[in-house]
Design a protein around this motif. Structure first.
Motif, PDB file in Angstrom:
ATOM      1  N   SER A  70       0.838  -1.220   0.000  1.00  0.00           N
ATOM      2  CA  SER A  70       0.000   0.000   0.000  1.00  0.00           C
ATOM      3  C   SER A  70       0.866   1.260   0.000  1.00  0.00           C
ATOM      4  O   SER A  70       0.364   2.359  -0.177  1.00  0.00           O
ATOM      5  N   GLN A  71       2.199   1.104   0.206  1.00  0.00           N
ATOM      6  CA  GLN A  71       3.086   2.267   0.393  1.00  0.00           C
ATOM      7  C   GLN A  71       3.911   2.582  -0.847  1.00  0.00           C
ATOM      8  O   GLN A  71       4.931   3.280  -0.755  1.00  0.00           O
ATOM      9  N   ARG A  72       3.494   2.060  -2.008  1.00  0.00           N
ATOM     10  CA  ARG A  72       4.322   2.308  -3.208  1.00  0.00           C
ATOM     11  C   ARG A  72       4.331   3.790  -3.590  1.00  0.00           C
ATOM     12  O   ARG A  72       5.371   4.328  -3.942  1.00  0.00           O
ATOM     13  N   VAL A  73       3.155   4.418  -3.561  1.00  0.00           N
ATOM     14  CA  VAL A  73       3.109   5.820  -3.986  1.00  0.00           C
ATOM     15  C   VAL A  73       3.182   6.706  -2.744  1.00  0.00           C
ATOM     16  O   VAL A  73       2.292   6.666  -1.894  1.00  0.00           O
ATOM     17  N   GLY A  74       4.262   7.479  -2.638  1.00  0.00           N
ATOM     18  CA  GLY A  74       4.511   8.293  -1.447  1.00  0.00           C
ATOM     19  C   GLY A  74       3.477   9.390  -1.277  1.00  0.00           C
ATOM     20  O   GLY A  74       2.571   9.546  -2.089  1.00  0.00           O
ATOM     21  N   GLY A  75       3.661  10.170  -0.214  1.00  0.00           N
ATOM     22  CA  GLY A  75       2.711  11.225   0.133  1.00  0.00           C
ATOM     23  C   GLY A  75       2.998  12.500  -0.652  1.00  0.00           C
ATOM     24  O   GLY A  75       2.921  12.521  -1.880  1.00  0.00           O
ATOM     25  N   GLN A 131      17.155   2.572  -1.224  1.00  0.00           N
ATOM     26  CA  GLN A 131      17.512   3.781  -1.975  1.00  0.00           C
ATOM     27  C   GLN A 131      17.634   3.490  -3.472  1.00  0.00           C
ATOM     28  O   GLN A 131      18.157   2.440  -3.853  1.00  0.00           O
ATOM     29  N   GLY A 132      17.137   4.452  -4.277  1.00  0.00           N
ATOM     30  CA  GLY A 132      17.292   4.333  -5.731  1.00  0.00           C
ATOM     31  C   GLY A 132      17.830   5.646  -6.253  1.00  0.00           C
ATOM     32  O   GLY A 132      17.429   6.707  -5.784  1.00  0.00           O
ATOM     33  N   ILE A 179      16.164   9.327  -6.181  1.00  0.00           N
ATOM     34  CA  ILE A 179      14.768   9.367  -6.663  1.00  0.00           C
ATOM     35  C   ILE A 179      14.012   8.144  -6.147  1.00  0.00           C
ATOM     36  O   ILE A 179      13.111   7.592  -6.833  1.00  0.00           O
ATOM     37  N   THR A 180      14.366   7.719  -4.932  1.00  0.00           N
ATOM     38  CA  THR A 180      13.739   6.528  -4.335  1.00  0.00           C
ATOM     39  C   THR A 180      12.219   6.590  -4.391  1.00  0.00           C
ATOM     40  O   THR A 180      11.566   5.629  -4.801  1.00  0.00           O
ATOM     41  N   VAL A 181      11.648   7.748  -4.018  1.00  0.00           N
ATOM     42  CA  VAL A 181      10.177   7.830  -3.942  1.00  0.00           C
ATOM     43  C   VAL A 181       9.534   7.577  -5.302  1.00  0.00           C
ATOM     44  O   VAL A 181       8.448   6.995  -5.390  1.00  0.00           O
ATOM     45  N   ASN A 182      10.227   7.975  -6.357  1.00  0.00           N
ATOM     46  CA  ASN A 182       9.658   7.736  -7.694  1.00  0.00           C
ATOM     47  C   ASN A 182       9.899   6.309  -8.169  1.00  0.00           C
ATOM     48  O   ASN A 182       9.045   5.699  -8.813  1.00  0.00           O
ATOM     49  N   LEU A 183      11.053   5.756  -7.812  1.00  0.00           N
ATOM     50  CA  LEU A 183      11.329   4.379  -8.248  1.00  0.00           C
ATOM     51  C   LEU A 183      10.419   3.386  -7.522  1.00  0.00           C
ATOM     52  O   LEU A 183      10.041   2.356  -8.090  1.00  0.00           O
ATOM     53  N   ARG A 184       9.988   3.752  -6.294  1.00  0.00           N
ATOM     54  CA  ARG A 184       9.085   2.840  -5.564  1.00  0.00           C
ATOM     55  C   ARG A 184       7.776   2.644  -6.331  1.00  0.00           C
ATOM     56  O   ARG A 184       7.101   1.635  -6.199  1.00  0.00           O
ATOM     57  N   THR A 185       7.444   3.614  -7.202  1.00  0.00           N
ATOM     58  CA  THR A 185       6.161   3.516  -7.933  1.00  0.00           C
ATOM     59  C   THR A 185       6.266   2.576  -9.138  1.00  0.00           C
ATOM     60  O   THR A 185       5.247   2.244  -9.739  1.00  0.00           O
ATOM     61  N   ARG A 245       6.181  -0.761 -10.523  1.00  0.00           N
ATOM     62  CA  ARG A 245       5.601  -1.961  -9.921  1.00  0.00           C
ATOM     63  C   ARG A 245       6.489  -3.201 -10.049  1.00  0.00           C
ATOM     64  O   ARG A 245       6.339  -4.149  -9.302  1.00  0.00           O
ATOM     65  N   SER A 246       7.414  -3.186 -11.041  1.00  0.00           N
ATOM     66  CA  SER A 246       8.255  -4.391 -11.185  1.00  0.00           C
ATOM     67  C   SER A 246       9.465  -4.339 -10.254  1.00  0.00           C
ATOM     68  O   SER A 246      10.238  -5.297 -10.189  1.00  0.00           O
ATOM     69  N   ILE A 247       9.620  -3.229  -9.502  1.00  0.00           N
ATOM     70  CA  ILE A 247      10.714  -3.149  -8.516  1.00  0.00           C
ATOM     71  C   ILE A 247      10.194  -3.708  -7.188  1.00  0.00           C
ATOM     72  O   ILE A 247       9.243  -3.162  -6.624  1.00  0.00           O
ATOM     73  N   PRO A 248      10.788  -4.798  -6.688  1.00  0.00           N
ATOM     74  CA  PRO A 248      10.331  -5.351  -5.408  1.00  0.00           C
ATOM     75  C   PRO A 248      10.675  -4.409  -4.250  1.00  0.00           C
ATOM     76  O   PRO A 248      11.794  -3.892  -4.192  1.00  0.00           O
ATOM     77  N   LEU A 249       9.718  -4.163  -3.337  1.00  0.00           N
ATOM     78  CA  LEU A 249      10.014  -3.316  -2.166  1.00  0.00           C
ATOM     79  C   LEU A 249      10.761  -4.137  -1.113  1.00  0.00           C
ATOM     80  O   LEU A 249      11.394  -3.595  -0.220  1.00  0.00           O
ATOM     81  N   ARG A 250      10.680  -5.466  -1.276  1.00  0.00           N
ATOM     82  CA  ARG A 250      11.344  -6.354  -0.315  1.00  0.00           C
ATOM     83  C   ARG A 250      11.684  -7.625  -1.051  1.00  0.00           C
ATOM     84  O   ARG A 250      10.951  -8.081  -1.912  1.00  0.00           O
ATOM     85  N   MET A 251      12.876  -8.213  -0.727  1.00  0.00           N
ATOM     86  CA  MET A 251      13.255  -9.495  -1.327  1.00  0.00           C
ATOM     87  C   MET A 251      13.211 -10.546  -0.222  1.00  0.00           C
ATOM     88  O   MET A 251      13.779 -10.340   0.848  1.00  0.00           O
ATOM     89  N   PRO A 252      12.544 -11.667  -0.466  1.00  0.00           N
ATOM     90  CA  PRO A 252      12.468 -12.704   0.568  1.00  0.00           C
ATOM     91  C   PRO A 252      13.850 -13.161   1.051  1.00  0.00           C
ATOM     92  O   PRO A 252      14.053 -13.454   2.210  1.00  0.00           O
ATOM     93  N   GLU A 253      14.871 -13.098   0.132  1.00  0.00           N
ATOM     94  CA  GLU A 253      16.203 -13.617   0.511  1.00  0.00           C
ATOM     95  C   GLU A 253      16.907 -12.736   1.533  1.00  0.00           C
ATOM     96  O   GLU A 253      17.918 -13.116   2.090  1.00  0.00           O
TER      97      GLU A 253
END
Ligand SMILES: NC(=O)c1cc2c(=O)c3cc(F)ccc3oc2nc1N
Length: 324
Positions: A58-63, A129-130, A142-148, A150-158
């Motif tokens: 739910s936190q992909r698009v920043g404030g 960080q991106g 530009i982390t806040v923009n790269l988080r948007t 969708r193919s960039i994982p916000l977390r990696m299980p490994e």
């Protein structure tokens, strides 16, 4: 099941659906099913805000929009590639490499995505960080923009701590839609998808970046203390295993003849892609041979970018419109 467990379950499901849709291009649920679960997650997080984490879907698009981008120092510089414009340049590159190594060298060929070079840093599996390439040593955060994207994982299980590098780009479909919208609003359209992607990632408001439907292909590794792989091709396979989107068209080439054949194949086939490429990147595959060849002040001696002959820009754009 209590609310925290339900939140965890929803996040897992949404991360899986997002990965299938945006990385594998093989969605397993409808948009409706996805949106329903996202709405449930958002309302549960509104009810229990203390449970919100930065890696929640739910936190992909920043404030709020930023005032400016911070600077980022690249621990390992992001350099540029030397160019080759014809078969002779490719053979000269191969000769320099073979002379430098003194034994048979194999290559990896990749499509040269026409976007902008990006670095993504993960700590214990979390996207932290991106940054843009900038001048190679200093880029923009530009982390806040790269988080948007969708193919960039916000977390990696490994839980890996790694810096990965790739090319952010705007797919043709997004480019056409964006320029149509700009023309309808009497605004200046973007000249090409690369400018559109760069302009979108330089927006200070992440909601605008999120609306541009950007994508990214990862192709390399920057800082990686645990790195113990032997070849670039193994790295590409490892990036994919970590959950990153890698371009599926890369190929190992045992000789420069095979490289030239690959270049020929994609000179003809590039208009079938739904994103812009401006050439082919050729890299020495074995990492110890890359190390031996090293770098010039500008860039690696172990890689070169073959640039396609510039097509008539207008026809290229109409080609895109016809193929969409
Ligand atoms: N646009 C691209 O699709 C692409 C770009 C680069 C680089 O710019 C690049 C720059 C370096 F110093 C070293 C390797 C690289 O590999 C790369 N590989 C690619 N596939």
């Amino acid at each position: 099941m209590n609310s925290q467990e339900r939140i965890q379950e929803l996040r897992k499901e949404l991360e899986k659906y997002n990965y299938e849709y945006h990385v594998l291009d093989t969605p397993s649920v409808s948009d409706y099913e996805y949106d329903k679960r996202m709405q449930e997650l958002v309302s549960l997080e509104e009810e229990y805000p203390e449970l919100i984490t930065a890696d929640s879907p739910s936190q992909r698009v920043g404030g709020k929009p930023l005032d400016a981008f911070e600077k980022v120092q690249h621990v390992i510089p992001m350099l540029s590639l030397g160019n080759a414009f014809n078969e002779e340049d490719l053979r000269d590159f191969d000769k320099r490499v073979q002379d430098g190594i003194g034994e048979q060298v194999s290559y990896v060929c990749e499509l040269k995505i026409d976007g902008l070079a990006i670095s993504l840093r993960y700590e214990d599996g979390l996207f932290v960080q991106g940054a843009t390439r900038g001048d190679g040593t200093t880029g923009e955060d530009i982390t806040v923009n790269l988080r948007t994207i969708r193919s960039i994982p916000l977390r990696m299980p490994e839980g890996e701590t790694i810096e990965v590098r790739g090319e952010a780009f705007m797919p043709h479909r997004s480019f056409i839609a964006l320029n149509e919208a700009k023309e309808e609003n009497g605004e200046e359209p973007f000249a090409n998808p690369r400018n559109a992607a760069a302009g979108s990632l330089r927006q200070l408001d992440p909601k605008i970046a999120a609306s541009r439907n950007l994508d990214i292909f990862l192709y390399g590794v920057g800082q990686w203390d645990a790195g113990e792989l032997e070849s670039h091709s193994e790295r590409l396979e490892y990036l994919k295993k970590l959950g990153f989107k890698t371009n599926p068209e890369w190929r190992k080439c045992a000789t420069i003849e095979e490289v030239i054949a690959y270049v020929q194949e994609w000179t003809e086939a590039r208009n079938q892609l739904n994103y812009e490429i401006d050439g082919i990147v050729i890299k020495v595959d074995h990492l110890d041979q890359q190390e031996e060849l090293g770098f010039t002040a500008k860039g690696p001696r172990w890689a070169i970018a073959y640039k396609f002959p510039a097509e008539e820009a207008i026809t290229k754009l109409t080609d895109i419109e016809l193929s969409v």
